[in-house]
Every structure is written in structure tokens, then in C-alpha cells.
Motif scaffolding. Structure first.
Motif, PDB file in Angstrom:
ATOM      1  N   PHE A  34       0.828  -1.430  -0.195  1.00 48.42           N
ATOM      2  CA  PHE A  34       0.457   0.258   0.697  1.00 48.42           C
ATOM      3  C   PHE A  34       0.959   1.574   0.322  1.00 48.42           C
ATOM      4  O   PHE A  34       0.141   1.961  -0.653  1.00 48.42           O
ATOM      5  CB  PHE A  34      -1.320   0.120   1.169  1.00 48.42           C
ATOM      6  N   CYS A  35       2.007   1.486   1.034  1.00 46.64           N
ATOM      7  CA  CYS A  35       2.878   2.250   0.950  1.00 46.64           C
ATOM      8  C   CYS A  35       3.206   2.403  -0.532  1.00 46.64           C
ATOM      9  O   CYS A  35       3.917   3.781  -0.856  1.00 46.64           O
ATOM     10  CB  CYS A  35       3.835   2.189   1.806  1.00 46.64           C
ATOM     11  N   LYS A  36       4.095   1.682  -1.611  1.00 47.88           N
ATOM     12  CA  LYS A  36       4.292   1.955  -2.748  1.00 47.88           C
ATOM     13  C   LYS A  36       3.910   2.853  -3.632  1.00 47.88           C
ATOM     14  O   LYS A  36       3.809   3.118  -4.256  1.00 47.88           O
ATOM     15  CB  LYS A  36       5.730   0.223  -3.272  1.00 47.88           C
ATOM     16  N   LYS A  37       2.128   1.817  -3.595  1.00 47.61           N
ATOM     17  CA  LYS A  37       1.468   1.813  -5.100  1.00 47.61           C
ATOM     18  C   LYS A  37       0.894   3.531  -4.861  1.00 47.61           C
ATOM     19  O   LYS A  37       0.562   4.312  -5.098  1.00 47.61           O
ATOM     20  CB  LYS A  37      -0.121   1.130  -4.079  1.00 47.61           C
ATOM     21  N   LEU A  38       0.594   4.081  -3.308  1.00 41.75           N
ATOM     22  CA  LEU A  38       0.233   5.164  -2.687  1.00 41.75           C
ATOM     23  C   LEU A  38       1.425   5.961  -3.255  1.00 41.75           C
ATOM     24  O   LEU A  38       0.870   7.142  -3.587  1.00 41.75           O
ATOM     25  CB  LEU A  38      -0.067   5.025  -1.747  1.00 41.75           C
ATOM     26  N   SER A  39       2.770   5.504  -3.119  1.00 42.43           N
ATOM     27  CA  SER A  39       3.625   6.920  -3.532  1.00 42.43           C
ATOM     28  C   SER A  39       3.682   6.574  -5.144  1.00 42.43           C
ATOM     29  O   SER A  39       4.168   7.727  -5.420  1.00 42.43           O
ATOM     30  CB  SER A  39       5.503   6.153  -2.762  1.00 42.43           C
ATOM     31  N   ARG A  40       3.721   5.343  -5.080  1.00 41.87           N
ATOM     32  CA  ARG A  40       4.075   5.714  -7.273  1.00 41.87           C
ATOM     33  C   ARG A  40       2.708   6.333  -7.378  1.00 41.87           C
ATOM     34  O   ARG A  40       2.690   7.149  -8.344  1.00 41.87           O
ATOM     35  CB  ARG A  40       3.120   4.517  -7.942  1.00 41.87           C
ATOM     36  N   MET A  50       8.540  -5.776  -0.847  1.00 41.97           N
ATOM     37  CA  MET A  50       9.843  -5.716   0.388  1.00 41.97           C
ATOM     38  C   MET A  50      11.284  -4.984  -0.416  1.00 41.97           C
ATOM     39  O   MET A  50      12.162  -4.932   0.255  1.00 41.97           O
ATOM     40  CB  MET A  50       9.331  -6.384   0.472  1.00 41.97           C
ATOM     41  N   ARG A  51      10.663  -5.381  -1.519  1.00 41.88           N
ATOM     42  CA  ARG A  51      12.384  -5.409  -2.331  1.00 41.88           C
ATOM     43  C   ARG A  51      12.948  -3.674  -3.179  1.00 41.88           C
ATOM     44  O   ARG A  51      13.261  -3.623  -3.775  1.00 41.88           O
ATOM     45  CB  ARG A  51      12.723  -5.907  -3.611  1.00 41.88           C
ATOM     46  N   SER A  52      11.769  -3.254  -2.571  1.00 44.54           N
ATOM     47  CA  SER A  52      11.887  -1.250  -3.610  1.00 44.54           C
ATOM     48  C   SER A  52      12.109  -0.387  -1.905  1.00 44.54           C
ATOM     49  O   SER A  52      12.401  -1.213  -1.189  1.00 44.54           O
ATOM     50  CB  SER A  52      10.305  -1.273  -3.974  1.00 44.54           C
ATOM     51  N   SER A  53      11.977   0.575  -2.698  1.00 40.44           N
ATOM     52  CA  SER A  53      12.191   2.108  -2.117  1.00 40.44           C
ATOM     53  C   SER A  53      11.422   2.551  -2.238  1.00 40.44           C
ATOM     54  O   SER A  53      10.791   2.866  -3.594  1.00 40.44           O
ATOM     55  CB  SER A  53      13.908   2.150  -1.521  1.00 40.44           C
ATOM     56  N   LEU A  54      11.157   3.702  -1.387  1.00 40.99           N
ATOM     57  CA  LEU A  54       9.953   4.684  -0.864  1.00 40.99           C
ATOM     58  C   LEU A  54      11.323   5.787  -2.211  1.00 40.99           C
ATOM     59  O   LEU A  54      11.324   7.466  -1.228  1.00 40.99           O
ATOM     60  CB  LEU A  54       9.405   5.166  -0.281  1.00 40.99           C
ATOM     61  N   TRP A  55      11.823   5.649  -3.258  1.00 42.06           N
ATOM     62  CA  TRP A  55      12.327   6.766  -4.019  1.00 42.06           C
ATOM     63  C   TRP A  55      11.471   7.712  -4.273  1.00 42.06           C
ATOM     64  O   TRP A  55      11.487   9.088  -4.508  1.00 42.06           O
ATOM     65  CB  TRP A  55      13.194   6.372  -5.034  1.00 42.06           C
ATOM     66  N   GLU A  56       9.983   7.454  -4.198  1.00 45.79           N
ATOM     67  CA  GLU A  56       9.209   8.563  -5.169  1.00 45.79           C
ATOM     68  C   GLU A  56       8.434   9.854  -3.729  1.00 45.79           C
ATOM     69  O   GLU A  56       8.787  10.724  -4.491  1.00 45.79           O
ATOM     70  CB  GLU A  56       7.658   7.808  -5.160  1.00 45.79           C
ATOM     71  N   LEU A  57       8.871   9.363  -2.655  1.00 45.49           N
ATOM     72  CA  LEU A  57       8.995  10.562  -1.513  1.00 45.49           C
ATOM     73  C   LEU A  57       9.913  11.309  -1.554  1.00 45.49           C
ATOM     74  O   LEU A  57      10.151  12.575  -1.527  1.00 45.49           O
ATOM     75  CB  LEU A  57       8.871  10.186  -0.312  1.00 45.49           C
ATOM     76  N   ASP A  58      11.453  11.019  -1.675  1.00 45.53           N
ATOM     77  CA  ASP A  58      12.486  12.156  -2.368  1.00 45.53           C
ATOM     78  C   ASP A  58      12.177  12.602  -3.677  1.00 45.53           C
ATOM     79  O   ASP A  58      12.040  13.489  -3.798  1.00 45.53           O
ATOM     80  CB  ASP A  58      13.645  11.101  -2.648  1.00 45.53           C
ATOM     81  N   THR A  59      11.122  11.999  -4.733  1.00 50.29           N
ATOM     82  CA  THR A  59      10.901  12.748  -5.792  1.00 50.29           C
ATOM     83  C   THR A  59      10.082  13.953  -5.885  1.00 50.29           C
ATOM     84  O   THR A  59      10.270  15.211  -6.699  1.00 50.29           O
ATOM     85  CB  THR A  59      10.533  11.899  -7.204  1.00 50.29           C
ATOM     86  N   LEU A  60       9.198  13.590  -4.371  1.00 52.38           N
ATOM     87  CA  LEU A  60       8.081  14.810  -4.703  1.00 52.38           C
ATOM     88  C   LEU A  60       8.712  15.803  -3.583  1.00 52.38           C
ATOM     89  O   LEU A  60       8.180  17.209  -3.686  1.00 52.38           O
ATOM     90  CB  LEU A  60       7.148  14.150  -3.648  1.00 52.38           C
ATOM     91  N   ARG A  61       9.890  16.029  -3.248  1.00 53.82           N
ATOM     92  CA  ARG A  61      10.982  16.916  -2.679  1.00 53.82           C
ATOM     93  C   ARG A  61      10.794  17.946  -3.403  1.00 53.82           C
ATOM     94  O   ARG A  61      11.139  19.349  -3.356  1.00 53.82           O
ATOM     95  CB  ARG A  61      12.290  16.796  -1.865  1.00 53.82           C
ATOM     96  N   HIS A  62      10.790  17.412  -4.775  1.00 53.53           N
ATOM     97  CA  HIS A  62      10.922  18.848  -5.833  1.00 53.53           C
ATOM     98  C   HIS A  62      10.069  18.798  -6.532  1.00 53.53           C
ATOM     99  O   HIS A  62       9.362  19.469  -7.766  1.00 53.53           O
ATOM    100  CB  HIS A  62      12.355  18.348  -7.082  1.00 53.53           C
ATOM    101  N   HIS A  63       9.015  18.592  -6.279  1.00 51.53           N
ATOM    102  CA  HIS A  63       7.197  19.059  -6.178  1.00 51.53           C
ATOM    103  C   HIS A  63       7.320  20.621  -7.237  1.00 51.53           C
ATOM    104  O   HIS A  63       7.906  21.613  -6.367  1.00 51.53           O
ATOM    105  CB  HIS A  63       6.402  18.800  -5.659  1.00 51.53           C
TER     106      HIS A  63
END
Length: 637
Positions: free
Chosen positions: A457-463, A549-562
Motif C-alpha cells: 500500500f505504501c509503494k502503490k500510494l507513493s507511485r 519489500m524489495r523496493s524503496s520509497l524513492w518517490e518521496l524523494d522525488t516529491l521534494r522537488h514537486h
């Protein structure tokens, strides 16, 4: 060929013979003399019968014409005289059919009202003697004139009720229809020896449901505001609506076998379903206040035999209320009301509801229906089928389904799989998105959820936050923040390295190809060590197979430049909470659920900015973007 003169002569001869024959028939009484005068054989008695029938038909038509002329020439004073004569003596009973003829939607309101007053005054004292239905005819009763007279009166009373109901559901004068409805309800009140006359009331509701009246018609408004405050009226309303729903369900099953009948009955069926839903939604549920225990009838909810029509309702007597009649026990009454309420709604939900009615039902089911059902788990099939449809219907069914799961012990194994499938970009523009996000946050609140489910759910929402409006991105950040606070076991998604970029090779086919290149496991090492690879499967519908579980929340780092300042600031606050050693408080999702571009804009213009960014140009720019910003593009001015 006959000339014109010969044809005229033939017609005149036929007319003269016809006159002589009619004169001979009236003068001769003996069959032999009649045969001699007419000069016809003995077997022509059939001709005699046909002549007599023709004479009787002509006399009947003449009488009808006279009655029609008499009806047209009837004045209000004449109607008043007929009504007074009917009330004075039984010998004037023939005035009853004449008065009945003036009750209809095609007559002037003054005539209908004058006839109504006379007939209501005539029938009211006789209802106790007539019974609830026409008496059955048998050999013993056929010879009794009094029984025949009462049977005839009963049939005229039924005809009177049908005429009144037809006027009530017609498009005639509203004031007249209000008076007619009050008269019908008066007969419902006293027509069954002081008990509620459910048969007349059912005919009234049936006529209203199958009519073409709009939901804001005066008749429906009067029923809701004036009569639904009485507990017995609501009780028998549920019973009638249940019967009508079953009737429509049976017609639907029959129409499925005949396509032609189905195409003709669908429009009227849709109107009837909307009318039933209007009644069900407007009938107030049973309450414990004194005003909700009032009875319209004198003796309450009883049938003709003095017992409750649907099992036993016990009655308590008190010395102060003996003169008022019998008062039902509040506990028993509440139980019976919930039972009839449940049956009416369950029967209604079995129908093929129109889409607009379907959505309205799902939107109000968790507040207006479930708390008052005797057994809310009866809605399991309806809600699970609605939840499996997908799209907006599933979102609207989520509220009621969540109540059944949390408060009534419903087990739904595929609930989280369906909930995961609802996470689409369109949900962030849906009408009921606020309620959906609140329920989504509540469904993911349990700390007993497995780590793979929370990570998916975390990963789907972040994407999703990468290509939804900024108001949706704010909701996503709040949901992800709460999930990370509730499930510390998935903190590694924020700290995990190797997911800072994403390539196009995220499909299952690439994993299979890598494994096939080295069957001894070298492909797996290459898949794990390849930089920039995100193993998350966005298109996967099963949370267990997403490789979150093999991924990361890199999308949150991308949102820093929103591009939206509100989103970038919110991500920075999320990073501060995650870097803190103490557990931060959860964020209220309700504050962001109803956001939009307008709300973000208003928040920005109300925000006090301490440092205003400035831009300096040596020359005044002529366009918003320069050509070097978009290589290969040409801008036309």
C-alpha cells in the motif's frame, strides 16, 4: 347496374317493409299468427330473438344517452338533493350509483367534492356492518335480501374507494386531491371496526407507486409529513412496500423470458422502483420518543380478527390509558418495526435498481439503514457483490462493508485485495473520495497487518503521487506517514539503497529472462545488484506479488522537488518525523481529503511569507519559456 332512381326505390321499399314488420311484431302475441303475418316459416324464431335483442340494445343505448344528458344537465344543487335523499331514507338507495358516477378525475372539482361529502357521510356509519370484503355467495345467502343488499353495498364501497384513489393519483386540482387523500385515510382509520384498514392503505400505496407522479408531488409530501408520523402507518407502509417489491421482482423474472415484454415494462418499472425508494428513504425509523408512538387508528395494528396481522404483539394496560385503548409494549413494538423495516429493504435491494438509485442507496446505507436492521448481516450478499463491481460503486459500498466487518463479524478474505485494486488515479477525482480516504486510513490502522501488505500500500500510494493532482499528493503523504508510524517493520523502505531511479525493466518477463540466462542463480544476483532497478510491480493486483519489500520509497524523494510548494513542504515535514527518535503523532487524513486546486490556492494566498523570492533579468523576457528549455520544440506566437 342499378340506376339512382331504382336504388332509391329499393331503399324506400325496405323501409316500408321494416315498418310493417315492426308493427306486426308488436300487435301479434301468438307465434302462429306472427308467422302468418310475416309470411315466414316456423324455424325463424331465431330471427325473432335477434330482433328482440336489437330492440333491447337500442333501448339500452337510449337509456344511456338519457343518463348522459341527465348527467350533463345535473347541477350542484341537484347533487346535493340526491345526497340528502340518500342520507334520509333507504328507499333512495338508487341515488348511490348516480353519486358514484361523479367521482372521477374528469369531473369538475365541485361535483367531485359534493358527491364525496354525501357518500362519505353515507358509508361511514355502515362500515361496521359491511365487513372487510364482499360476502361470499352461497345457496343460503342468495335468498336473504338483507345479505344481498349488504353485498351490493360492499361492492359499491369498493368502487367508491377505487374512484377516490384514482382521483388522488391523477393530475387534477391539488386542493381536491388533498381532500380526497384525507377521506381515504379516514376510511383507513375507521373502516376496519376502529383498526387500521391495511387493504385500503395497500391499494393507495400501490396506486401511487405505479403512477407517473413525481417524487415532489403533493400526495407524497402529505403522506410523509402528515401520516408517516404515526407508528401504525409506518408499520403497514413497510408491509406494503415489501409486497410491491416482491411483485416487481416477479415481473422482472417473467420479463426476462420475454424480451418484448421486458422492453415495454422497463420504463414503468424504473419509475416504480424510484417511488418505492422514495418512500423507504422518507419513512422515519422507529424511535423511543412519545411522538413516535402515536397511532393513526383507534385500536392500533390489528386485523379483522382482533389479532396482529403478523404474529403476536403484546399489549400493556394501565388505568390511565384504558379509555384510550391498547398501547403496545415498546420493546415488542421496536422489535416488530425493525423486522418489517428489514424485510422491506431486503426485498427492495433484490430488484434491478437503476444506476442513480443504486448510488444513492450505497451512499446512505451505512447511516440510514444498517443501524435499524434487525440483522445487518443480511446485506452481506448485496454489499460484497457491489464491492466486487469496481470503480465508484466499490468505493461507495466500502462504508457499509467496513461497518459489517468491524461491528457485525463479517469475514471477507479478499477485502484487502479489492481495496488495493481501488487505488487508481481516478479515485483522487471521485465525488466520494473524502470518505474513501478516511476508510482507507481506518482499514490500514491495525498493527496486525502483515508487513508485505503495508509495504504494498505504501509503494502503490507513493507511485500514484507522481501523476495525480497536488491535493491528492497531500493525501498520499499523510497516508504513507501514518503507515510508516504504525508499522516500523517497513522503515527499511525509506533507508533502502538502490532505488533512487527507475528503469523500464520492471515487468515480470524481465525477471524471467534474467533467471533463464543463468539457471544457477547468477541472474538473481544481477537483478539485486543492478543499480536503478525498481522491483515493484505497479500493474500487479495481488499485494503479495508486488515485490514491494524489495523496493524503496524513492518517490518521496522525488516529491521534494514537486512544483507545488505545499507538497514539497509536506514531504520535508514527513522526513523530519521519520528522522526523529521519538514516534511522531499520526496525521489526520480528514484535513486533506477534500482538497483541490482551489483550496491549495486559498491556503497559499493566506499564508504569510517572510522571504519573498526575487527574479532579476537583464532584459525583459518576452515569453514564459525560452527555446533552450525545450530543445527540438518550436513555439508559435
Amino acid at each position: 347496374m342499378l340506376t339512382r332512381r331504382s336504388r332509391v326505390s329499393l331503399v324506400s321499399t325496405f323501409v316500408r317493409r321494416r315498418r310493417r314488420t315492426s308493427l306486426a311484431i308488436h300487435q301479434v302475441t301468438n307465434r302462429e299468427q306472427a308467422e302468418t303475418c310475416l309470411q315466414i316459416p316456423r324455424f325463424s324464431a331465431v330471427t325473432m330473438a335477434s330482433v328482440k335483442r336489437a330492440a333491447m340494445a337500442s333501448n339500452s343505448q337510449t337509456r344511456k344517452k338519457k343518463q348522459k344528458n341527465k348527467k350533463e344537465n345535473m347541477s350542484l344543487s341537484d347533487l346535493r338533493v340526491l345526497g340528502d335523499q340518500l342520507l334520509v331514507s333507504r328507499q333512495n338507495i338508487n341515488n348511490l350509483p348516480i353519486l358514484l358516477e361523479f367521482i372521477g378525475p374528469n369531473f369538475p372539482p365541485q361535483y367531485v367534492l359534493e358527491s364525496l361529502l354525501s357518500l362519505q357521510a353515507f358509508f361511514t356509519p355502515l362500515l361496521s356492518e359491511l365487513g372487510s370484503s364482499p360476502l361470499s355467495k352461497c345457496a343460503d345467502t342468495d335468498s336473504d335480501p338483507e345479505v344481498i343488499y349488504r353485498t351490493w353495498l360492499r361492492s359499491k364501497f369498493d368502487e367508491f374507494m377505487e374512484s377516490l384513489i384514482s382521483v388522488a393519483v391523477s393530475q387534477s386540482d391539488d386542493a381536491l386531491r388533498e381532500v380526497v387523500l384525507d377521506s381515504v385515510m379516514d376510511f383507513v382509520k375507521v373502516g376496519n371496526r376502529g383498526r387500521f384498514h391495511s387493504a385500503i392503505y395497500h391499494k393507495l400505496l400501490c396506486a401511487v407507486v405505479h403512477s407517473v407522479l413525481s417524487v415532489d408531488d403533493i400526495i407524497l409530501d402529505l403522506l410523509v409529513t402528515k401520516y408517516f408520523v404515526y407508528i401504525d402507518a409506518r408499520y403497514f407502509t413497510y408491509i406494503s412496500l415489501e409486497k410491491l417489491s416482491r411483485t416487481l421482482e416477479g415481473k422482472a423474472n417473467d420479463s426476462n423470458q420475454d424480451a418484448c415484454d421486458n422492453s415495454q415494462s422497463c420504463p414503468s418499472k424504473g419509475l416504480s422502483i424510484r417511488m418505492i425508494y422514495h418512500f423507504l428513504s422518507k419513512v422515519p425509523p422507529f424511535g423511543d420518543s412519545d411522538e413516535n408512538t402515536k397511532m393513526w387508528s383507534l385500536l392500533g395494528m390489528f386485523n379483522n380478527n382482533g389479532k396482529d396481522e403478523h404474529t403476536d404483539i403484546e399489549y400493556e394496560h394501565s388505568n390511565s390509558e384504558k379509555s384510550k385503548g391498547k398501547v403496545p409494549s415498546a420493546i415488542k413494538l421496536e422489535k416488530k418495526m425493525k423486522l418489517k423495516f428489514s424485510k422491506a429493504w431486503i426485498s427492495f435491494l433484490k430488484l434491478e435498481l437503476p444506476l442513480d438509485v443504486y448510488k444513492e442507496v450505497l451512499a446512505t446505507l451505512h447511516q440510514a439503514v444498517i443501524p435499524f436492521l434487525s440483522n445487518p448481516t443480511l446485506l452481506c450478499d448485496f454489499l460484497t457483490l457491489s464491492y466486487d463491481i469496481g470503480g465508484v460503486i466499490s468505493v461507495m459500498a466500502l462504508s457499509s462493508l467496513y461497518i459489517l466487518m468491524t461491528k457485525h463479524g463479517l469475514e471477507y478474505p479478499n477485502f484487502y485485495n479489492k481495496l488495493y485494486g481501488l487505488l487508481e488515479p481516478s479515485i483522487f477525482m471521485a465525488k466520494h473520495r473524502a470518505k474513501f480516504f478516511q476508510l482507507l486510513d481506518s482499514c490500514l490502522k491495525s498493527s496486525l497487518l502483515p508487513a508485505y501488505l503495508a509495504a504494498s500500500f505504501c509503494k502503490k500510494l507513493s507511485r500514484l503521487a507522481l501523476f495525480i493532482p497536488p491535493s491528492g499528493a497531500l493525501v498520499v503523504i499523510a497516508l504513507v506517514h501514518n503507515l510508516l508510524q504504525r508499522h516500523p517493520s517497513i522503515y527499511f523502505l525509506v533507508q533502502q539503497e538502490g532505488g533512487n531511479a527507475i528503469t523500464s525493466g520492471t515487468s515480470t518477463e524481465e525477471d524471467v529472462s534474467l533467471k533463464s540466462t543463468n539457471p544457477h542463480g547468477a541472474g538473481n544476483d544481477l537483478l539485486q545488484e543492478k543499480p536503478g532497478m525498481d522491483h515493484f510491480r505497479y500493474e500487479e493486483s495481488d499485494p503479495r506479488s508486488t515485490n514491494a519489500m524489495r523496493s524503496s520509497l524513492w518517490e518521496l524523494d522525488t516529491l521534494r522537488h514537486h512544483y507545488c510548494p505545499a507538497v514539497s513542504r509536506f514531504v520535508l515535514s514527513l522526513e523530519n518525523d521519520l528522522s526523529s527518535k521519538s514516534r511522531a503523532a499520526e496525521i489526520g487524513v480528514n484535513d486533506f481529503c477534500s482538497g483541490s486546486y482551489a483550496t491549495i490556492f486559498h491556503d497559499e494566498i493566506r499564508r504569510r511569507v517572510k522571504q519573498v523570492p526575487l527574479a532579476f533579468y537583464n532584459t525583459t523576457p518576452t515569453s514564459l519559456f525560452s527555446k533552450c528549455d525545450f530543445a527540438g520544440w518550436e513555439f508559435q506566437t
